[in-house]
Every structure is written in structure tokens, then in C-alpha cells.
Design a protein around this motif. Structure first.
Motif, PDB file in Angstrom:
ATOM      1  N   MET A  64       0.965  -1.397  -0.064  1.00 53.50           N
ATOM      2  CA  MET A  64      -0.050   0.194   0.054  1.00 53.50           C
ATOM      3  C   MET A  64       0.907   1.176   0.207  1.00 53.50           C
ATOM      4  SD  MET A  64      -2.819   1.048   2.850  1.00 53.50           S
ATOM      5  CE  MET A  64      -3.958   2.735   2.231  1.00 53.50           C
ATOM      6  N   ASN A  65       0.380   2.348  -0.743  1.00 53.40           N
ATOM      7  CA  ASN A  65       1.610   3.232  -0.864  1.00 53.40           C
ATOM      8  C   ASN A  65       1.302   3.887   0.168  1.00 53.40           C
ATOM      9  OD1 ASN A  65       2.509   2.723  -3.594  1.00 53.40           O
ATOM     10  ND2 ASN A  65       0.339   3.918  -4.521  1.00 53.40           N
ATOM     11  N   LYS A  66       2.148   4.788   0.212  1.00 51.03           N
ATOM     12  CA  LYS A  66       2.231   5.749   2.367  1.00 51.03           C
ATOM     13  C   LYS A  66       3.378   6.405   1.803  1.00 51.03           C
ATOM     14  CE  LYS A  66       3.267   5.849   6.706  1.00 51.03           C
ATOM     15  NZ  LYS A  66       1.997   5.897   7.497  1.00 51.03           N
ATOM     16  N   SER A  67       2.735   8.273   2.416  1.00 55.60           N
ATOM     17  CA  SER A  67       3.357   9.283   1.893  1.00 55.60           C
ATOM     18  C   SER A  67       3.812   9.720   3.481  1.00 55.60           C
ATOM     19  CB  SER A  67       2.586  10.478   1.322  1.00 55.60           C
ATOM     20  OG  SER A  67       3.368   9.933  -0.045  1.00 55.60           O
TER      21      SER A  67
ATOM     22  N   HIS B 219       3.603  -6.035  -6.462  1.00 47.60           N
ATOM     23  CA  HIS B 219       3.981  -6.187  -5.134  1.00 47.60           C
ATOM     24  C   HIS B 219       5.118  -5.889  -4.194  1.00 47.60           C
ATOM     25  CE1 HIS B 219      -0.091  -7.573  -5.242  1.00 47.60           C
ATOM     26  NE2 HIS B 219       0.484  -8.621  -5.779  1.00 47.60           N
ATOM     27  N   THR B 220       6.313  -4.864  -5.234  1.00 50.64           N
ATOM     28  CA  THR B 220       7.756  -5.132  -4.491  1.00 50.64           C
ATOM     29  C   THR B 220       7.408  -3.841  -3.829  1.00 50.64           C
ATOM     30  OG1 THR B 220       8.692  -4.175  -6.780  1.00 50.64           O
ATOM     31  CG2 THR B 220       9.152  -6.339  -5.757  1.00 50.64           C
ATOM     32  N   GLU B 221       7.718  -3.049  -3.224  1.00 51.45           N
ATOM     33  CA  GLU B 221       7.970  -2.155  -3.154  1.00 51.45           C
ATOM     34  C   GLU B 221       9.452  -0.779  -2.840  1.00 51.45           C
ATOM     35  OE1 GLU B 221       7.634  -1.626   1.668  1.00 51.45           O
ATOM     36  OE2 GLU B 221       5.742  -2.993   1.764  1.00 51.45           O
ATOM     37  N   VAL B 222       9.234   0.146  -2.875  1.00 49.15           N
ATOM     38  CA  VAL B 222      10.539   1.289  -3.593  1.00 49.15           C
ATOM     39  C   VAL B 222       9.799   2.688  -3.116  1.00 49.15           C
ATOM     40  CG1 VAL B 222      11.263   2.728  -5.267  1.00 49.15           C
ATOM     41  CG2 VAL B 222      10.403   0.631  -6.499  1.00 49.15           C
ATOM     42  N   TYR B 223      11.013   3.205  -2.712  1.00 49.16           N
ATOM     43  CA  TYR B 223      11.120   4.434  -1.760  1.00 49.16           C
ATOM     44  C   TYR B 223      11.482   5.779  -2.649  1.00 49.16           C
ATOM     45  CZ  TYR B 223       9.328   1.052   2.686  1.00 49.16           C
ATOM     46  OH  TYR B 223       8.990   0.648   3.069  1.00 49.16           O
TER      47      TYR B 223
ATOM     48  N   PHE C  26      14.444  15.945   1.076  1.00 46.78           N
ATOM     49  CA  PHE C  26      12.886  15.435   0.869  1.00 46.78           C
ATOM     50  C   PHE C  26      11.951  14.937   1.854  1.00 46.78           C
ATOM     51  CE2 PHE C  26      15.560  12.226   1.614  1.00 46.78           C
ATOM     52  CZ  PHE C  26      15.716  10.730   1.887  1.00 46.78           C
ATOM     53  N   LYS C  27      11.212  14.457   0.554  1.00 45.47           N
ATOM     54  CA  LYS C  27       9.717  13.860   1.710  1.00 45.47           C
ATOM     55  C   LYS C  27       9.515  12.425   1.127  1.00 45.47           C
ATOM     56  CE  LYS C  27       7.080  18.429   1.903  1.00 45.47           C
ATOM     57  NZ  LYS C  27       7.463  18.226   4.105  1.00 45.47           N
ATOM     58  N   PRO C  28       9.512  11.223   2.421  1.00 40.14           N
ATOM     59  CA  PRO C  28       9.481   9.999   1.317  1.00 40.14           C
ATOM     60  C   PRO C  28       8.444   9.465   1.576  1.00 40.14           C
ATOM     61  CG  PRO C  28      10.277   9.970   3.950  1.00 40.14           C
ATOM     62  CD  PRO C  28       9.916  11.632   3.348  1.00 40.14           C
ATOM     63  N   GLN C  29       8.455   8.757   0.569  1.00 37.88           N
ATOM     64  CA  GLN C  29       7.152   7.783  -0.140  1.00 37.88           C
ATOM     65  C   GLN C  29       7.301   6.765  -0.157  1.00 37.88           C
ATOM     66  OE1 GLN C  29       5.427   8.957  -4.049  1.00 37.88           O
ATOM     67  NE2 GLN C  29       3.219   9.438  -2.718  1.00 37.88           N
ATOM     68  N   ARG C  30       6.747   5.643  -0.063  1.00 31.11           N
ATOM     69  CA  ARG C  30       6.904   3.791  -0.162  1.00 31.11           C
ATOM     70  C   ARG C  30       5.703   3.976  -1.346  1.00 31.11           C
ATOM     71  NH1 ARG C  30       4.757   0.743   4.582  1.00 31.11           N
ATOM     72  NH2 ARG C  30       3.173   1.733   3.855  1.00 31.11           N
ATOM     73  N   LYS C  31       5.830   3.160  -2.297  1.00 30.25           N
ATOM     74  CA  LYS C  31       5.098   2.875  -3.783  1.00 30.25           C
ATOM     75  C   LYS C  31       5.349   1.562  -3.983  1.00 30.25           C
ATOM     76  CE  LYS C  31       5.944   7.561  -5.995  1.00 30.25           C
ATOM     77  NZ  LYS C  31       5.798   8.085  -7.558  1.00 30.25           N
ATOM     78  N   VAL C  32       4.343   1.149  -4.080  1.00 30.52           N
ATOM     79  CA  VAL C  32       3.957  -0.604  -3.796  1.00 30.52           C
ATOM     80  C   VAL C  32       3.853  -1.213  -5.756  1.00 30.52           C
ATOM     81  CG1 VAL C  32       2.678  -2.555  -3.624  1.00 30.52           C
ATOM     82  CG2 VAL C  32       2.820  -0.826  -1.817  1.00 30.52           C
ATOM     83  N   LEU C  33       4.926  -1.346  -6.390  1.00 31.47           N
ATOM     84  CA  LEU C  33       4.843  -2.213  -7.628  1.00 31.47           C
ATOM     85  C   LEU C  33       3.381  -2.898  -7.713  1.00 31.47           C
ATOM     86  CD1 LEU C  33       8.427  -0.794  -8.789  1.00 31.47           C
ATOM     87  CD2 LEU C  33       6.608   0.450  -9.059  1.00 31.47           C
ATOM     88  N   TYR C  34       3.142  -2.929  -9.540  1.00 35.48           N
ATOM     89  CA  TYR C  34       2.157  -4.297  -9.887  1.00 35.48           C
ATOM     90  C   TYR C  34       2.794  -5.160  -9.328  1.00 35.48           C
ATOM     91  CZ  TYR C  34       6.324  -5.204 -13.117  1.00 35.48           C
ATOM     92  OH  TYR C  34       6.720  -5.471 -13.947  1.00 35.48           O
TER      93      TYR C  34
END
Length: 682
Positions: A1-4, A104-108, A94-102
Motif C-alpha cells: 500500500m502506498n504511503k507518504s 508487489h515490490t516496494e520502492v521508496y 526530501f519527503k519520503p514516499q513508499r510505492k507498491v509496484l504491480y
């Protein structure tokens, strides 16, 4: 799940060896979109909720505003070297953000990138700690007010770029005066964070000392109410402050200085030359004393209240012109909910004119622009928010907005901030609201600002989509957008979950006796036309500025002690029935906001409005089987059409001086009746 995380984090361009050993990638490389991508190593303290990762990916395109130019025609090695040289002497904020790719891997990812020069003493082992900075210029508190509020654990102001999570209490804070001098205060062991900002607590006496000027050479204050100090400086503060003066001593000194300054002013007045006094004595005494400040008479409506009264007169008349007959209580209830709630839901049987009521309201407001009043018919096939807002077509590299018209309305609201926009989801429970409306349920809880945005697609697609200039990754949802929905409660629709009910004012319109329709004669319409105010005659739309002036946006709770006690007892009784239901702090705040926004009128008193709020905010969640709710609602007596042994009715009796609770009592009877004949209530 994406999170900022809406906080500032500091990092440096990661070195090649560290990145290879940590994630087995290059520190700087050119990605498949021919954009330089690089990793930043975090060197500042992160919030507790942030995962144990130290590498965040960033894009060179975010550095263009800081002067970096990427020459796409150069050799890749030269392009990479140019970026390394550019960042060599800078820290990256910067402001960090977590993105969940198609997959299901997580990228910050780092967003809202800023650069600050490294200090001369910077070295690769530096670790930074963020300290909130308060000042009179930024927080509107004088120094003495700041000290007094700090001493008494009151709110001293917001600092949005540092973490405010419960377990992330900053041990020390700073005060900055007009001469750019700093003082340290601490050590703090706990805090609260609300609309008024931080309020700190300490297990010991709060102590204060000057911030050593020599420390400034190693620290970073970049104008965002945050100072990043090195761990060495932080350790020196921790060693020194236990022996520093106590806060109450500092407050005493400030008061003495103020009194001394006042004394000097008084002395200078006494010491004025006699010649001046004689000259003054010769002047005729014709000085006009300033009039005492006049407090507004609460019995005289303000200009805003008068405009709101004219709006309601217009609203009432428009409903009659359209052949609609509503209880005046419903009209004032609807208007109050619209200006004070994140989401208003009009519920009831089909044919009661729910959609027409929204149309009448928009007409009374003069929303003539096609985007200012947007009706969105909900479709049963909608399963997620892509059906509503659209999706990024990565095959053709374009963003395809949904055909609902929602995106166009939000874009219009963004570009026309002075115009009010109403968006109505018609028959919104034909599909599951929690599915297609999921993103809104989270977004609408946020206050207006950078977090109150609707995300259309991931940021990393922005430079790849052809129409990203027309449809950016996020669209802000301003306060000039009001959301309303209509629902029919029958076998063809879905019922709402508590997640929706927690965020909505659910209004059931009253059906008046049919003989009242005879009052809608042409003579009555013409008579009402003569009484109408300027809103109709000038045919002007109500601007957002005017509409916002109707609102009371004060976040402080103004419910009385009795009203709060009533809601607390109802909450406790519901908790004894089921731990998953209750009033909850969010609902209490929403009820308070509604009551603060109730306009002066004869149709709906505060007592009756509180009664309606219990029906619309709390009773909507009271549903379930008889064995669970019988004690709470009571036993239905079919002979007398009453309820006996009702815990809720007993609570209402205890607080009879707050309200008579006519609507709540009627609903208790209805729900108890459903329990008896159906075995459950909805």
C-alpha cells in the motif's frame, strides 16, 4: 500500500560501494525512460513508523529547478558524472514516499526535493537530528507568550516538516528571535499534536540555555521551522542542559525585563522638560478621547449572517418553484451539513426528491457553470476507483479519465478557486462505496493542504505520459469542493460500512402530508417572489469566499460538558454491546463542527440539531441481531407502540435538559420494532 511521510528527511548522494553492498544496484544510472535515477542515503533521524531502510531513489528531473541540466545527447558516463559533481557539495532534503509496484515490490522515493549546501565541517559519518524551531514571526506568539504556553503545556504552534507521531517526541526545541539567535528548551518526554500544533510535557523541570553560536557552523536551518543538528551537537546539548536554568526562572527574567522597560518609559515621560509641559498647558483641552472598543451586539446579525439568511430564503423558494415540499427543518439541516461535513448523504425511499433537493440548492447558490454542479450517476459495475477517476494507459502512454466527469470538475475547482463546486454521486450505493470511493474516504479526512489530494497515477509515470500536463499525477481537493450523495435503501442497493458512516452526515428526508402540496399555488409563488432578497434579483452566484464566510472553521471543541457527557455515555453503552461500534472522537468532532455551523433560524434549534446529529451520526451504525441490541434499544410494545427496558432511552432521560430527543426516540421505536419482527435491524 502506498504511503507518504509529510516530513523532511536529509540525505546525501550514496556512494557506489554502499549501494552495491546494500541492494546490489548502481548508485546512479540511466533508467529505461532515459532519465537519470540516483540513490540518496538517509543521514537524519526518521520517524518510528518509517521502515529500517537507508536508501531512497530520486530522479534528476527533480533537480532542474535547482539548476541541474541533463544533456541527453552526452555519453551516459558524462551525464552520470555531471550529476555526481552537481550533488557533491549539497545535502538533499526530501519527503519520503513508499510505492507498491504491480509485482508487489516496494520502492521508496524522495519527493519535493530541495538542496542545501554542506557545511565546511561535513564528513561522511555525519548523522543529523531534527529540532523544531518556533518564532514570533512564524507562530504569532510573543516570546513571553511562548514561555507561558510552554510552561503550562499548551499548544505552541505547528511545525509540519517534523514527525508528530506519538512516540517521536523531540527531546529539545528551539526558539529563534528577531536577531536570528536561538535558545534551547527541554528535555521533553511526551507531546500532543493537534490543530494548535505541539504541546509538550516533561517528567522534570523544563530547562533552557542559549544555542552556542559555534554549533551553527555544523547545523542546518533552511527556513522550514526545522534545524538539523549533528549528533555531536545534540550530545553536547544533552550533557549541558541538565545544569541550565529552569524555565520558570527564565519567565521571571522576561517579566522583569518587561517591567523595567515599562518603568523606563514612565520615567522618560516624567523627565520631560518643563517647557514642553507649559506649551501643552497652553493648548486648549479639545482632545477627543478614543471611543471604547465596541463589542458586536449578538442580537444584530452580521453581514455574513444576513447573506446566509437571504440564501436560505432563496433555497426555500426554489424548492417551492420546482414543485417540491420539504420540511424547513430538513432544509436547514441539509444546508448546515453541506457547509460543515466532508460528505453528506441523502437517504430514503425512491421518489422523495433527493436529487432535486441538491439541484435546488445549487440553483439557489447560482452555480451556473456546468462544472460547478456535477451529477455523477453511479453504475452497479463499478468495483474500484479506476471506474470513477480513470487510469493510466501504459500501452499508449496516456492518462484516460473516467467518463463520470469527476476529473473535469476537480480540475475546474483547482483552476477556479473563487468558485464553489458541488459534486453529487447519484444513487451512490448501487455499487459498493468502499470500493470505488475508497481513495476519497481517506483524502476527505485530511485538512486542506498538500495531503488533501486525489492521486490519479504514480509520479514516476508523469514524464512518460503524453497528456500529463493536462492530467497531473495528483489533483488537490480544495475547500471549494463539496461532496454529496443520494441513496435508496432497498433490495437493489448495498448498505454502508462503518468506514463510510464515520465520515458522512446521513440525512433522511421527511415526507410531509400530501395535502400540503396544495400550498404550492401560483399566488404563493408570486408572493414569495416579492419577498426575495438580492440573491435572486441580481442573479449572482455565491462565490466560494461568500460561502466560506458562512462557515465556522474553529477546530476547538465547543460542545458543553453535558453534551460531551451524553455522547460519552452513549459511546460506553455501545462499546458494551460491541467493541467495534461507538461514537468515537471523529464523530464527536463532526457533531461539534455541525452545531457550530448551525445558522440562526426558527426552524431548527440547537437542541433539535443535537438530536438530529445523534440520529445521523450515531444511530446509523446501530445495526445487528436482536440478541446483541435488545438491551441497548429495548423491547418493542406493539400494543402501545412504545419501547421498554431501553438503555439508550434511559440515557436520553438523564439528559432531558439537553434535548427532548424526539427523532432519536422515534428511531429507537422503529429499530426495536425491526428487532422484534425481523430479528435484526439495519
Amino acid at each position: 500500500m502506498n504511503k507518504s511521510w509529510n516530513i523532511d528527511v536529509v540525505g546525501i548522494l550514496a556512494d557506489e560501494e554502499y549501494v552495491l553492498n546494500t541492494i546490489d544496484k548502481q548508485a546512479v544510472y540511466i533508467n529505461s525512460q532515459n532519465v537519470i535515477q540516483f540513490f540518496v542515503k538517509i543521514i537524519s533521524e526518521e520517524p518510528e513508523s518509517f521502515p529500517n531502510i537507508k536508501l531512497v531513489t530520486c530522479y534528476a528531473t527533480d533537480l532542474e529547478r535547482w539548476g541541474f541540466e541533463d544533456n541527453y545527447h552526452d555519453h551516459p558516463i558524462d551525464r552520470i558524472r555531471a550529476l555526481q559533481d552537481f550533488l557533491q557539495d549539497n545535502l538533499v532534503v526530501f519527503k519520503p514516499q513508499r510505492k507498491v509496484l504491480y509485482d508487489h515490490t516496494e520502492v521508496y522515493v524522495g519527493r519535493e526535493i530541495r538542496l542545501i549546501p554542506k557545511s565546511e565541517s561535513f564528513h561522511n559519518g555525519v548523522s543529523l537530528v531534527p529540532l523544531p524551531v518556533f518564532s514570533e514571526e512564524e507562530h504569532s506568539n510573543s516570546y513571553s507568550e511562548f514561555l507561558d504556553r510552554l510552561q503550562n503545556r499548551k499548544y505552541i504552534g505547528r511545525v509540519d516538516n517534523v514527525t508528530s507521531e506519538a512516540n517521536d517526541t523531540p527531546k529539545y526545541i528551539l526558539w529563534k528571535n528577531e536577531e536570528e539567535e536561538y535558545r534551547v528548551y527541554g528535555e521533553f518526554t511526551g507531546h500532543h499534536y493537534a490543530h494548535g500544533g505541539f504541546a509538550f510535557s516533561s517528567n522534570d523541570s523544563i530547562r533552557t540555555m542559549p544555542f552556542n553560536d559555534e554549533w551553527l557552523d555544523d547545523c542546518y536551518d533552511y527556513g522550514e521551522n526545522v534545524m538539523f543538528v549533528t549528533f555531536e551537537v545534540f550530545s553536547e546539548i544533552a550533557e549541558t542542559i541538565p545544569s541550565a536554568e529552569q524555565l520558570n526562572e527564565s519567565i521571571g527574567k522576561v517579566k522583569s525585563e518587561v517591567e523595567e522597560a515599562a518603568g523606563q518609559v514612565a520615567a522618560s515621560v516624567v523627565a520631560e522638560p518643563p517647557t514642553v509641559k507649559k506649551q501643552e498647558e497652553k493648548k486648549p483641552v479639545t482632545q477627543v478621547q478614543p471611543e471604547p472598543e465596541r463589542k458586536p451586539d449578538p442580537n444584530i446579525p452580521t453581514e455574513s449572517e444576513q447573506t446566509e439568511e437571504r440564501l436560505m430564503d432563496e433555497f426555500i423558494q426554489v424548492t417551492r418553484e420546482q414543485g417540491l415540499l420539504y420540511d424547513l427543518t430538513d432544509l436547514y439541516n441539509f444546508h448546515t451539513a453541506m457547509k460543515s461535513s466532508n460528505l453528506v448523504i441523502l437517504a430514503g425511499m425512491s421518489g422523495t426528491g433527493k436529487s432535486k433537493l441538491v439541484q435546488a440548492y445549487s440553483k439557489a447558490l447560482g452555480l451556473f457553470d456546468s462544472h460547478q454542479m456535477t451529477f455523477i450517476p453511479v453504475r452497479p459495475a463499478w468495483t474500484d476507483d479506476a471506474d470513477l477517476i480513470g487510469y493510466a494507459d501504459t500501452l499508449h502512454m496516456v492518462y484516460r479519465p473516467g467518463d463520470s466527469g469527476l476529473i473535469n470538475a476537480l480540475m475546474s475547482a483547482k483552476e477556479n478557486k473563487k468558485k464553489l463546486h458541488i459534486i453529487c454521486f447519484d444513487e451512490m450505493n448501487l455499487a459498493r462505496v468502499e470500493h470505488y470511493f475508497s481513495q476519497f474516504l481517506s483524502v476527505l479526512e485530511n485538512e486542506s493542504g498538500p495531503r488533501r489530494v486525489l492521486r490519479l497515477y504514480n509520479d514516476d509515470l508523469e514524464n512518460r505520459l503524453y497528456n500529463s500536463a493536462q492530467y497531473p499525477p495528483v489533483i488537490p481537493i480544495g475547500d471549494n469542493v463539496v461532496f454529496v450523495g443520494t441513496v435508496n435503501l432497498d433490495e437493489s442497493t448495498y448498505h454502508f460500512s462503518d468506514k463510510v458512516l464515520d465520515r458522512a452526515n446521513v440525512i433522511s428526508l421527511n415526507v410531509l402530508p400530501f395535502e400540503n402540496l396544495r400550498t404550492l399555488s401560483e399566488e404563493n409563488k408570486n408572493a414569495a417572489e416579492e419577498k426575495r432578497g438580492p440573491l435572486k434579483k441580481e442573479k449572482e452566484s455565491v462565490t466560494f469566499e461568500i460561502y466560506d464566510s458562512f462557515r465556522n472553521n474553529n477546530r476547538d471543541i465547543q460542545l458543553s460538558e453535558q453534551e460531551l457527557s451524553l455522547l460519552w455515555e452513549i459511546h460506553q453503552e455501545l462499546q458494551s454491546v460491541n467493541k467495534n461500534i461507538g461514537a468515537g472522537p471523529r464523530i464527536v468532532r463532526q457533531i461539534d463542527m455541525y452545531l457550530k455551523n448551525l445558522p440562526n433560524n426558527q426552524a431548527l434549534s440547537r437542541q433539535d440539531a443535537l438530536d438530529l446529529q445523534i440520529v445521523q451520526r450515531i444511530m446509523t451504525k446501530v445495526r445487528g441481531p436482536e440478541e446483541q441490541l435488545k438491551k441497548f434499544l429495548g423491547t418493542y410494545d406493539a400494543i402501545n407502540d412504545t419501547v421498554t427496558d431501553s438503555k439508550l432511552a434511559d440515557i436520553l432521560d438523564t439528559f432531558h435538559d439537553v434535548s427532548e430527543f424526539y427523532e432519536t426516540r422515534n428511531l429507537i421505536i422503529q429499530k426495536a420494532k425491526e428487532l422484534k419482527f425481523n430479528g435484526y435491524t439495519l
